[in-house]
Structure formats: structure tokens, C-alpha cells
Design a protein around this motif. Sequence first.
Motif, PDB file in Angstrom:
ATOM      1  N   GLU A  56      15.512  -4.321 -41.857  1.00 14.42           N
ATOM      2  CA  GLU A  56      14.108  -4.256 -41.437  1.00 14.42           C
ATOM      3  C   GLU A  56      13.265  -3.422 -42.398  1.00 14.42           C
ATOM      4  OE1 GLU A  56      13.270  -3.407 -37.365  1.00 14.42           O
ATOM      5  OE2 GLU A  56      14.126  -5.318 -36.707  1.00 14.42           O
ATOM      6  N   ASP A 168      13.281  -4.018 -34.202  1.00 14.92           N
ATOM      7  CA  ASP A 168      12.563  -5.047 -33.464  1.00 14.92           C
ATOM      8  C   ASP A 168      13.532  -5.662 -32.450  1.00 14.92           C
ATOM      9  OD1 ASP A 168      11.545  -7.699 -32.746  1.00 14.92           O
ATOM     10  OD2 ASP A 168      10.101  -7.420 -34.366  1.00 14.92           O
ATOM     11  N   ARG A 170      13.823  -8.503 -31.411  1.00 18.89           N
ATOM     12  CA  ARG A 170      14.301  -9.820 -31.858  1.00 18.89           C
ATOM     13  C   ARG A 170      15.511  -9.682 -32.792  1.00 18.89           C
ATOM     14  NH1 ARG A 170       8.526 -11.875 -33.891  1.00 18.89           N
ATOM     15  NH2 ARG A 170       8.611  -9.699 -34.603  1.00 18.89           N
ATOM     16  N   THR A 171      15.534  -8.598 -33.565  1.00 19.64           N
ATOM     17  CA  THR A 171      16.684  -8.351 -34.446  1.00 19.64           C
ATOM     18  C   THR A 171      17.921  -8.037 -33.625  1.00 19.64           C
ATOM     19  OG1 THR A 171      15.229  -7.516 -36.187  1.00 19.64           O
ATOM     20  CG2 THR A 171      17.547  -6.898 -36.319  1.00 19.64           C
ATOM     21  N   LEU A 173      18.441  -8.958 -30.542  1.00 21.06           N
ATOM     22  CA  LEU A 173      18.839 -10.191 -29.860  1.00 21.06           C
ATOM     23  C   LEU A 173      19.678 -11.059 -30.788  1.00 21.06           C
ATOM     24  CD1 LEU A 173      18.618 -11.925 -27.307  1.00 21.06           C
ATOM     25  CD2 LEU A 173      16.546 -12.944 -28.282  1.00 21.06           C
ATOM     26  N   GLU A 174      19.302 -11.100 -32.060  1.00 17.01           N
ATOM     27  CA  GLU A 174      20.096 -11.851 -33.036  1.00 17.01           C
ATOM     28  C   GLU A 174      21.482 -11.226 -33.201  1.00 17.01           C
ATOM     29  OE1 GLU A 174      19.709 -13.663 -37.581  1.00 17.01           O
ATOM     30  OE2 GLU A 174      18.105 -12.434 -36.771  1.00 17.01           O
ATOM     31  N   SER A 177      23.817 -12.361 -30.538  1.00 13.35           N
ATOM     32  CA  SER A 177      23.955 -13.810 -30.441  1.00 13.35           C
ATOM     33  C   SER A 177      25.026 -14.279 -31.418  1.00 13.35           C
ATOM     34  CB  SER A 177      22.621 -14.492 -30.764  1.00 13.35           C
ATOM     35  OG  SER A 177      21.596 -14.025 -29.903  1.00 13.35           O
TER      36      SER A 177
END
Length: 271
Positions: A56, A168, A170-171, A173-174, A177
Motif C-alpha cells: 500500500e 485498506d 479491501r486489501t 479482504l483480498e 480470500s
Amino acid sequence: MQSLAMIDNWPVPTATAAVVRADGTVLGRHGPTAHRFLLASVTKPLAAYAALVAYEEGAVELDEPAGPEGSTVRHLLAHTSGLAFDEHRVTAPPGTRRLYSNAGFEVLGDHIAKATEIPFPEYLRQAVLEPLGMTATTLDGSPARDGVSTVDDLARFAAEVQAPRLLDPRTVLEAQSVVHPGLKGVLPGYGHQNPNDWGLGFEIRDHKSPHWTGSSSSPATFGHFGQSGTFLWIDPAAGAACVALTDRAFGPWAAEVWPPFTDAVLAELKA
């Protein structure tokens, strides 16, 4: 939480555990939660988080070359670089097998150190440990396995992963996953798994069997366990995380007591 007292019956010299929610609320503590333990591979999620901070910050890209030819930072984080377990030796083309690799995390640490011009243990301290107040946690050696920490510190980390402030969302969450879905591989201590799903530095439970989490753990549960008799899991369905640290090497004893302990914790969370 009464379920945490089950650790008193584990066949280990010392054990301690805690359960924490995303807002940082510690729902229960048991044992010497300020005692420092060797983390073994529970070091990897900490190292992975530092790698994601570097991403990031723009120091590295997840898909830039790193490690063996054809491998990337993402491959190293997801144990798909093709590097062997404990040797800097290529045993498969990148992205074709899930080969759990300490060597891969060591290459990752070296790559980030070169990119940031900061030794990786110091980068981990600056990027993750210090901002989270994890003052009792240190890394002196391999980013794959040489961390030392406490339950109190790891509870802070578990709260961060559930409600990110350093990254973030979203990071994160990745990171939780599946990367390269469908790959077979060996889960250390639990044998061949098909598929053997991992995210970026975190193992994902899915429907693996046998497994070190509980029978009632949601498939979305992610985390890591260590050969020093340690684990950290985060169950999004339960809205909580659990950390347990011991000073006895992983073995049949852990495979026997960890799943019912997790099931008891989850049952108490639902009550």
C-alpha cells in the motif's frame, strides 16, 4: 468466557488464550497473557501484514517478480512460488501447486528489505508492531517462524485484521480470500488437502478435513497455527478471533484438544 478455562487441561507446561472482537473488546482472557512465547509459523500473518503495508505504501507490487523465475510477491504470500518447504530450491512451476514454504517467506522478507532499504524485522516493527502497540513482540530472524509475542499483543493484531486501520479493508479482504483457487497441497501436520486454500499469508479453512479449527468453524475462518503449539484464528461469521499460545511443540495432543476448544468458544459466543 468459561470456555477458555479448557486450556488448563491441555498437556502443556504453560498455556494462555484470549478472544477478541473487531472493535478490540477482549471478551475473555485466561492464563499469563503477558508471557512471551515463540510463535513459530504464527509469525507469518504478521510478516504478511507488513508486506501488505509495503504494497500500500508503493514499495512493492503484489504482481512484481520475486523469488523463482515466474514467481511474484503474491505467489510467495500464497505458498505458490514453487519453493520447497525449508530449502531455497524450486520444486514446481509458480502457481501450479500449494507448496507450504518457509523459504518463500524468507525470500519475501529479503525482497521487502531490499525494496524499502530497511531490514525486514525493523520494517515489521515500524509498519505493524509499533502502530498497534505490540510492544512485547519481536522478530529476530526468519519472517517465516522466528517471532516472539504475547496473547495480549496478538489480540491487538487480531482486532486490527477484523477492523483494519493500517490497511485498506479491501486489501485485508483480498488477504483472506483464496489465491489461485483449486490447488492441492499438504497442510503441515494435517496431510493432503484438496483444495488446500490460502489467501495472502493466511490459511483459509474452507472445508478442509482434518483441520486445527473446530467442526463448527465457518468456512470463512482464516488464520495460522505454529509448530510451537500456537494458533490464531479469525471467524468472520462469529465476529471474533481467538489466540492461544503454549510452550509445547505441536503434535497429536494439539490435534486432539484444539478443535473441541474452538467449538466451545464458538458455542459460548453464540449463547
